[in-house]
Design a protein around this motif. Structure first.
Motif, PDB file in Angstrom:
ATOM      1  N   GLY A 175       1.680  -6.328  -4.479  1.00 15.98           N
ATOM      2  CA  GLY A 175       0.513  -6.910  -3.730  1.00 15.98           C
ATOM      3  C   GLY A 175       0.533  -7.093  -2.035  1.00 15.98           C
ATOM      4  N   LYS A 176       1.660  -7.556  -1.703  1.00 12.95           N
ATOM      5  CA  LYS A 176       1.970  -7.680  -0.335  1.00 12.95           C
ATOM      6  C   LYS A 176       1.742  -6.096   0.385  1.00 12.95           C
ATOM      7  N   TYR A 177       2.356  -5.329  -0.454  1.00 14.90           N
ATOM      8  CA  TYR A 177       2.270  -3.958   0.445  1.00 14.90           C
ATOM      9  C   TYR A 177       0.899  -3.371   0.242  1.00 14.90           C
ATOM     10  N   LEU A 178       0.047  -3.355  -0.653  1.00 20.08           N
ATOM     11  CA  LEU A 178      -1.200  -3.051  -0.751  1.00 20.08           C
ATOM     12  C   LEU A 178      -2.166  -3.599   0.346  1.00 20.08           C
ATOM     13  N   GLU A 179      -1.862  -5.009   0.527  1.00 19.60           N
ATOM     14  CA  GLU A 179      -2.555  -5.669   1.498  1.00 19.60           C
ATOM     15  C   GLU A 179      -2.180  -5.116   2.969  1.00 19.60           C
ATOM     16  N   MET A 180      -1.108  -4.652   3.174  1.00 16.92           N
ATOM     17  CA  MET A 180      -0.447  -4.214   4.484  1.00 16.92           C
ATOM     18  C   MET A 180      -1.143  -2.885   4.669  1.00 16.92           C
ATOM     19  N   ALA A 181      -1.452  -1.932   3.440  1.00 21.39           N
ATOM     20  CA  ALA A 181      -1.907  -0.693   3.611  1.00 21.39           C
ATOM     21  C   ALA A 181      -3.511  -0.754   3.787  1.00 21.39           C
ATOM     22  N   ARG A 182      -4.035  -1.810   3.208  1.00 24.84           N
ATOM     23  CA  ARG A 182      -5.656  -2.026   3.506  1.00 24.84           C
ATOM     24  C   ARG A 182      -5.911  -2.414   4.951  1.00 24.84           C
ATOM     25  N   LEU A 183      -4.981  -3.111   5.531  1.00 27.10           N
ATOM     26  CA  LEU A 183      -5.088  -3.655   7.040  1.00 27.10           C
ATOM     27  C   LEU A 183      -4.673  -2.492   7.848  1.00 27.10           C
ATOM     28  N   LYS A 184      -3.638  -1.873   7.752  1.00 28.13           N
ATOM     29  CA  LYS A 184      -2.807  -0.982   8.580  1.00 28.13           C
ATOM     30  C   LYS A 184      -3.580   0.549   8.564  1.00 28.13           C
TER      31      LYS A 184
END
Length: 338
Positions: A175-184
């Protein structure tokens, strides 16, 4: 529902770069960044020229056309997307310690660290200036586009910080990784499509749907970027393929493998990441672990889910060649084909 399975047109990105939109962008790029004795412009030209595949600016023009706008009116703003993209690459190369970009020395290797940082900053400001040069849709659309780009830039920075927090942390979770991908990554694709829609004259609801298309596509694109390293162990991809491993940064397949692994394999994955090494035998062992745990297959499924969500953002558009192109880009993004 549009299917995302089946063969992807070979060389899709090269084809887009050579399209009419690609030609317009190349012409604008040459006009904006000619050879010069000015030091800052010369370094910016080095960063920008020769151009990459122009995926993001081509998408901006394609979205503008899909909503009924004239792509030629949007060219400066579309190129702004490339300025911001290249600025982030210039800064990322410094953060990651990468020395090669597009087959030649990175900006900080060629010109120096301070010069590269300033050049990245310069390209960011150039992106905002380029949007104001758009001839499309009047001052309100231009003002909204500037706000969209500013929001995307803020998200990019938040995503970069979140990515730094992932270093050496295999327990961070998917979940944290996918949020990073959404932002970055997703944020810039979101801005590309939102700005193309605004300057193409789209209604608010339609522009928001296309922004959603872009964000979901961006996440699928990031997953593709994570996967292609392991799908191409021979290293024929034109990117620093082992940078994440060397920097101790777990990507989505690594996190998924850790979640699925037993205690012994988790220890092996942790040790491999801690070594920060990418020599061939160790990398191949690492790659096999990701495949054996089913992580690679799960990543493909996740990319496909984001791809289907992206396609839903195109549902309100009239069928056209431009919509077909946007659909093909999604199909490309959920594969590891070149």
């Amino acid at each position: 529902m549009t299917t995302l399975t089946g063969p992807v047109p070979p060389g899709l990105l090269n084809e887009l770069s050579r399209s009419r939109s690609g030609e317009l962008l190349h012409h604008e790029l040459s006009a904006r960044w000619p050879e010069t004795a000015d030091s800052l412009d010369a370094i910016a030209r080095y960063a920008m020229v020769p151009a990459g595949k122009f995926l993001r600016p081509v998408m901006a023009l394609t979205v503008a056309e899909a909503v009924g706008g004239n792509p030629e009116d949007v060219v400066p703003a579309a190129l702004a997307m490339e300025y911001l993209h290249v600025a982030t690459l210039t800064h990322d190369d410094i953060i990651d310690g990468d020395t090669v970009r597009r087959g030649r020395p990175t900006v900080h290797v060629a010109y120096g660290m301070s010069e590269a940082i300033v050049t990245g900053d310069y390209l960011i400001f150039s992106a905002f200036a380029a949007i104001t040069a758009s001839r499309a849709s009047g001052s309100r659309a231009v003002a909204e586009s500037i706000a969209v780009l500013a929001e995307a830039g803020s998200d990019l920075c938040r995503g970069q910080i979140l990515e730094a927090e992932l270093v050496d942390d295999l327990t961070a979770g998917v979940g944290k990784y996918l949020e990073m991908a959404r932002l970055k990554t997703g944020a810039l694709f979101r801005a590309v499509c939102h700005i193309g829609a605004l300057l193409g004259g789209a209604e608010e609801t339609q522009a928001a749907a296309l922004a959603g298309y872009g964000e979901d596509l961006g996440v699928a694109f990031q997953i593709r970027d994570d996967l292609i390293v392991f799908a191409d162990p021979a290293g024929t991809v034109d990117k620093p393929t082992t940078s994440d491993l060397v920097n101790g940064r777990p990507t989505l397949p690594v996190l998924m493998a850790y979640e699925a692994a037993d205690v012994a394999r988790r220890q092996a994955l942790s040790s491999a990441l801690a070594r920060r090494s990418a020599n061939a035998p160790e990398f191949e062992e690492f790659r096999r672990a990701l495949i054996d745990t089913g992580a690679v297959a799960r990543c493909h499924e996740t990319a496909g889910a984001y791809g289907q969500r992206a396609i839903q953002g195109l549902a309100g558009l009239e069928p056209s060649g431009s919509v077909d192109v946007l659909t093909e880009i999604v199909r490309w993004a959920v594969t590891t084909e070149p």
